[in-house]
Each structure stands twice: as C-alpha cells, then as structure tokens.
Design a protein around this motif. Structure first.
Motif: not given
Length: 523
Positions: A162, A172, A215, A217, A233, A235, A241, A243, A245
C-alpha cells in the motif's frame, strides 16, 4: 513511573512543587503514550477545525528544488533502513523523499506500547544517486509519503502492499495485482462548487505490528481549508487485500469561504481512455482503462452497472439511494486479450469495492467522468454524497471496508454484464438513419442465467428517457459462450442531448440480472 513516587516518598515534609509538576507531566505523558488511538487523532482534528486553516510551507531547500523529474527519481530509500526490518516483523515501512511535485511535507510517527515517537528525516536513510545536494543542511525535512511492504506474493520477498502519497490519495494491491486506481480520504467540491479542494493527510501514525500480525494499522490526520478529519486504516493483505477505514470528519465554520457544496465520502479515482463501448480505431489495443464500470448495490436491493466513458465534456451523473450496500469502480475485463498491452497489463489492475459497515442514511453515489487525451491522466471519480451536511464542530462518521479485488471480485447475486459493445453488423439501414441511431450488444452471465435451460424464455426490459426511442430489443442465448446476449437499438430525438438507457433481463416476470444503465453521449 512507580520509581518517581517511591523516590519522592522518602522525603519528609512537603513534596517539592517542582517534583509534583514533573510527576504529573510524566504521568500524563505515559497515559497518553499508552492510549494513543483513534480518539487521540480525533482530538487533534477537532481542535484544528476550531481554528482557521494554516497551509503548510512548500518551500524546498534550493538545491533540492532545482532537481528535475529524473533527478528526484534518483533519490531512493535504502531498503536496509526500512522501519521494522531489523525486528523481522511481517510488515515494513519505507518513506518517499520530497521534491518537484511533492513539496508539502507530511509528519510520520511510530506507535509502540511505549507510546508514539516522531520519525525524523535522516540523510542516512536515502541514496541520492548522482545528485549533487547537501542534505545535511536541510534539517528535519519531513517526507512526501510512505509505503508498506509485506510477503504478499512470496515468502522470499516483501512486496509493496500500500502507498500513501499526495493529498489524501492511497492505493493498495491484492495478490498478483498491479497498481491501477486510487482511493482518497475525502473529496470536496469535485463538482458543484467554486473549484475542487484537495484535503491532504498531514500526519501519520504507523502502529508497530506484532511478530504474528496479519494486518497493519495506520492513523492519519486530514486537513484542508474547509474540513479536518481523523482516520484509521486497518490493512489486511491477501488475494483480496482489504482496507477497513474509519473516519471522523469535521467541517470548519464558513468564515470568509463558501460552504461545501459536495462532500465526497470514500472517493475512488481511476482512468478510462477507451473500451469496447467506445473503441478508438487508431489504436491497436482493444481497450485501455484501469476501470470499466461503476457498480452499485442500492439500499433498495437493486444492482446497477454503468459502463465508463471518456466524454468530450465533463459528465456528472448520480444515483440516489438510502443506506447503500456498496459501490465501486470495477475492472471486470480480466483477460490479457482485452488489452494486448505487454507493459501496462491492464488485466491485472484491481477493482475497488466500498462496503459500508453501518447505515449511511440518505444520499447519492456520484460519478464524474472527465475528458482525457491519453491514458496518463485520471478522469474518473466516484464517491458517496450524504444528503445532509454536519454542523461545524459536529463529527460526521463513516466506516467502510475497501476491498482491492482481482479475478475474484464482487458480483451481483444473479447475473451481470460481461461486455457492452457499441456498433452494428450487416444492416439495411441507410447511413443517414444510422447517424440518428445507436446499437448496443450486451452479454450477461451469472448463476441465475446458468440455471436456466437453453430454450428458456428470457426478455429484456428496456427503458429510455424522452430523448431516446427504443426501436428494437432482443435477447437470445449465445451457444458459443453459453451466455445470454441482449441487442438494443435506440433512435435519438435530439442530437445535442444525451440518452439514458436502462435494461435488465427477466424470466417469468423475475429480474435475473443487474440493471445495465448507460448514457449515450451527444453527437
């Protein structure tokens, strides 16, 4: 902190005020360090919104400012200096250098169990190539953005996952994908106002992952003349993938500036140069685009598909709904033969699907299509516009999952358009008549259609606005592909006005496909 109080308690009599103040400061700092989270960024965003906007300085050091495009590209981050590499964590961070087009610095911090610490610019982190510059005189210059790496495609190498760089842009990749469209934190007055305003992420906090983290952050602070925002975020890399939000947006009081006309939530930005519905005869490639359509799952249960176009003039359309289930700019064409481009590999470009994680209320999905002379310019924007704007100081909250999808991507549950081609085959119509008409051949596929027998009765329900007259619509099963093909021919009433078409497939009075909705541009 316990050591501070134990040491002070040995004194007899009154504790010195300086010691009390020091202890209180250290305690407050420790508490803040231990609890840095989304609310911490929210506090900053709220405080910023209560004050007039202050633009950051974009004045670069003289020797850096004079570098051209190729020279700036020659400044590279040293991979061995990547954040979290020494700890052998599953994610790593590398930073972009300022220069040329990226003049506004962003601040970057790391969040650990011990608190948040500022990551300062250091000349030792970069390889300056052949450039004759003096970075030791620049001070804490800041960064242009950053990228995160992860074992996305191979256990032997950490791929780029990303990127956050420029205004509030980020993008990403899922497994096997290649960068295409971008997302943004917020869009302001893309249309409808006195000019587009580009909010920017001014500061980031990267949360150090655990050794087993799947993941990563990132927190971000957004700022602009008329709005601020706090963002989180989460991810998660993978074949798709995601994200996740979370955002809190604050609108600044309109003192000396016009109110926001169009607030775009979860904006997506892409490129459509030409395609099957708008071919370009002088180009050997069949199609050139990062996305080929806008898909919407309305709150009322309808699935919509609008093929993208490259209009001569700006075209803005919108779809009103309440509590949308999702929307996205999709790249449905996934075969290399659709593009024939060895370098660009448009078949690998991801689709981006926005799925709200709570009720968004009433509003509209807006699609802005601009003219582009080539494939190097983004000309497509899609976003959600809430029906009501918040009062200054009142947060507007949105949470959504943004999925970067490849061959496996979001589809309607019944059936969907796989291609939309404009043109005619053999016809007895005169050239003059054809200039007043438009014909589309649209193929549909999906489980609802595959379940039907080959001799099933399927019809197309086709409607047009007042500027179009539907002359013909037929549906039949294509034995070569086992898909169903719809042919629609429409006559234009006024050449200088567009035509809006809507069509879906029906079997036994039940809709079995998404709604294909298309704008025929003025001639």
């Amino acid at each position: 902190m316990q050591a501070v109080f134990s040491h002070c308690s040995r004194f007899t009599g009154r504790l010195p005020q300086a010691a009390i103040a020091l202890a209180a400061t250290l305690l407050a700092g420790a508490a803040q360090a231990q609890s840095f989270d989304f609310d911490s960024v929210t506090r900053i965003a709220r405080e910023r919104a209560e004050k007039p906007y202050r633009a950051s300085s974009d004045k670069l050091p003289a020797d850096l400012a004079k570098l051209n495009y190729d020279q700036v590209r020659d400044i590279r981050w040293r991979p061995d200096r990547a954040l979290w590499r020494a700890e052998k964590l599953p994610f790593e961070a590398m930073f972009f250098h300022l220069g040329l087009y990226q003049k506004e610095p962003v601040l970057i911090n790391e969040v650990t169990p011990q608190g948040a610490r500022h990551i300062g610019y250091s000349r030792a982190d970069f390889d300056y190539g052949k450039n004759q510059v003096r970075p030791e005189a620049w001070g804490d210059l800041g960064f242009a953005g950053f990228r995160l790496h992860n074992h996305l495609n191979s256990s032997a190498y950490k791929d780029e996952l990303v990127v956050f760089q420029g205004a509030s842009y980020f993008r990403a990749l899922g497994k096997g994908q290649q960068y295409g469209l971008s997302a943004r934190g917020l869009a302001i007055d893309t249309v409808g106002g006195s000019g587009e305003e580009f909010p920017r992420f001014t500061e980031f906090w990267l949360v150090r992952p655990d050794p087993l983290s799947t993941q990563v952050t990132v927190y971000a602070l957004l700022d602009s003349p008329r709005a601020t925002g706090a963002y989180r975020f989460d991810i998660q890399p993978g074949t798709q993938t995601t994200t996740t939000v979370r955002s809190r947006i604050f609108v600044r009081p309109t003192t000396g500036s016009k109110p926001i006309a169009t607030l775009g939530i979860a904006p997506l930005t892409s490129m459509f140069f030409f395609g099957e519905n708008q071919p370009r005869k002088e180009d050997f490639r069949p199609e050139v685009h990062d996305s080929d359509g806008l898909m919407i799952a309305t709150g009322e249960g309808e699935w919509l598909w609008r093929p993208l176009q490259n209009p001569k003039q700006t075209l803005v359309t919108s779809f009103a709904t309440k509590n949308p289930k999702g929307f996205g700019l999709m790249q449905r064409d996934r075969q290399w033969s659709n593009y024939e481009d060895v370098e660009a590999r448009y078949e690998r470009r991801p689709s981006a699907w926005v799925r709200p994680l709570h009720d968004w209320g009433a509003g509209r999905v807006e699609l802005v299509q601009l003219n582009t002379p080539d494939e190097t310019h983004d000309n497509i924007v899609a976003y959600w516009v809430p029906a009501q704007m918040p009062a200054p100081g009142q947060p507007l909250e949105f949470a959504y999952e943004l999925s970067w999808q490849g061959d496996e991507q979001q589809r309607p549950p019944g059936a969907w358009a796989t291609q939309s081609r404009r043109g005619v085959g053999y016809t007895k119509e005169t050239a003059a008549a054809l200039r007043q008409q438009a014909q589309y051949v649209v193929d549909f596929d999906g489980p609802a259609l595959k379940a039907l027998p080959a001799d099933a009765t399927v019809k197309a329900v086709v409607t047009s606005d007042a500027n179009g007259k539907v002359l013909e619509n037929i549906v039949y099963r294509n034995p070569a592909t086992e898909q169903w093909r719809m042919t629609v021919r429409v006559q234009r009433q006024k050449a200088d006005r567009p035509i809006e078409l809507r069509a879906f497939l029906q079997h036994d009075n039940n809709a079995v496909s998404e709604t294909w909705t298309h704008i025929i541009l003025p001639e």
